[in-house]
Design a protein around this motif. Sequence first.
Motif, PDB file in Angstrom:
ATOM      1  N   UNK A 228      -3.773 -12.935   4.128  1.00 35.11           N
ATOM      2  CA  UNK A 228      -2.584 -13.589   3.601  1.00 35.11           C
ATOM      3  C   UNK A 228      -2.076 -13.006   2.298  1.00 35.11           C
ATOM      4  N   UNK A 229      -2.414 -11.740   2.027  1.00 33.45           N
ATOM      5  CA  UNK A 229      -1.991 -11.081   0.796  1.00 33.45           C
ATOM      6  C   UNK A 229      -0.809 -10.172   1.071  1.00 33.45           C
ATOM      7  N   UNK A 230       0.124 -10.123   0.138  1.00 29.95           N
ATOM      8  CA  UNK A 230       1.208  -9.153   0.227  1.00 29.95           C
ATOM      9  C   UNK A 230       0.676  -7.767  -0.105  1.00 29.95           C
ATOM     10  N   UNK A 231       1.247  -6.746   0.558  1.00 29.12           N
ATOM     11  CA  UNK A 231       0.772  -5.386   0.347  1.00 29.12           C
ATOM     12  C   UNK A 231       1.926  -4.399   0.486  1.00 29.12           C
ATOM     13  N   UNK A 232       1.868  -3.346  -0.323  1.00 27.10           N
ATOM     14  CA  UNK A 232       2.828  -2.252  -0.273  1.00 27.10           C
ATOM     15  C   UNK A 232       2.061  -0.970  -0.031  1.00 27.10           C
ATOM     16  N   UNK A 233       2.447  -0.217   0.992  1.00 24.79           N
ATOM     17  CA  UNK A 233       1.765   1.027   1.301  1.00 24.79           C
ATOM     18  C   UNK A 233       2.726   2.187   1.376  1.00 24.79           C
ATOM     19  N   UNK A 234       2.187   3.385   1.137  1.00 24.88           N
ATOM     20  CA  UNK A 234       2.935   4.628   1.313  1.00 24.88           C
ATOM     21  C   UNK A 234       2.013   5.596   2.051  1.00 24.88           C
TER      22      UNK A 234
END
Length: 203
Positions: A191-197
């Motif tokens: 349930x965590x927000x995440x940003x990936x590249x």
Amino acid sequence: MPEIYYTDELVTLYHGDCLTEHREWLDADVLVTDPPYGSGEMAQLYGRTQSEAGRGRVIQQDGTTETRDAALAAFGSRPVVMFGTPRMPDPPGGWEHRLVWDKREPGLNGGPWRYTHESIFVRGEGFVRTSAASFSILSFPSGNGTWEKKQHVHAKPVRLMETLIESIPPGTVADPFAGSGSTLIAAKNLGRKAIGVELEERY
């Protein structure tokens, strides 16, 4: 506005270079990543060429540790969980904890010992103890033959990443070297927000 490669209610993924094209990950609160280790430098350290080490064809930007170090510098003093190899010098900066991932597999090495583990470097405040991550050695099969390993040669098991993320401070998780996406999947599962590249679209 930069083009988003994938997004849902928790995860946003960009395709491109995390340092020059997509720097949105720098808005996150905690860095949890498995960066290029500098396998070219590691091969030279052991008297081999990168091609002899069998690594030059696998991970882009892995010739040196410059990309890893630039990402660390850009993220600044915020909390970090970063994978590394015990065969190379530690990443720059101060590290409060060095954990060990026991991969439970036959190790690969050109030297006299076969390494069956990787280092996990931790720094920053706000980490919490959980029942799963109360020990400095985290033992999870590396995933040979599983979905994760089929996607990326250095893929980390989702359960390992969940165990680490359960202990990190609150906020959005960043993974600028997303690979097959284990960190992003683990964050979403919790349930965590995440940003990936991720630089290579095939992953």
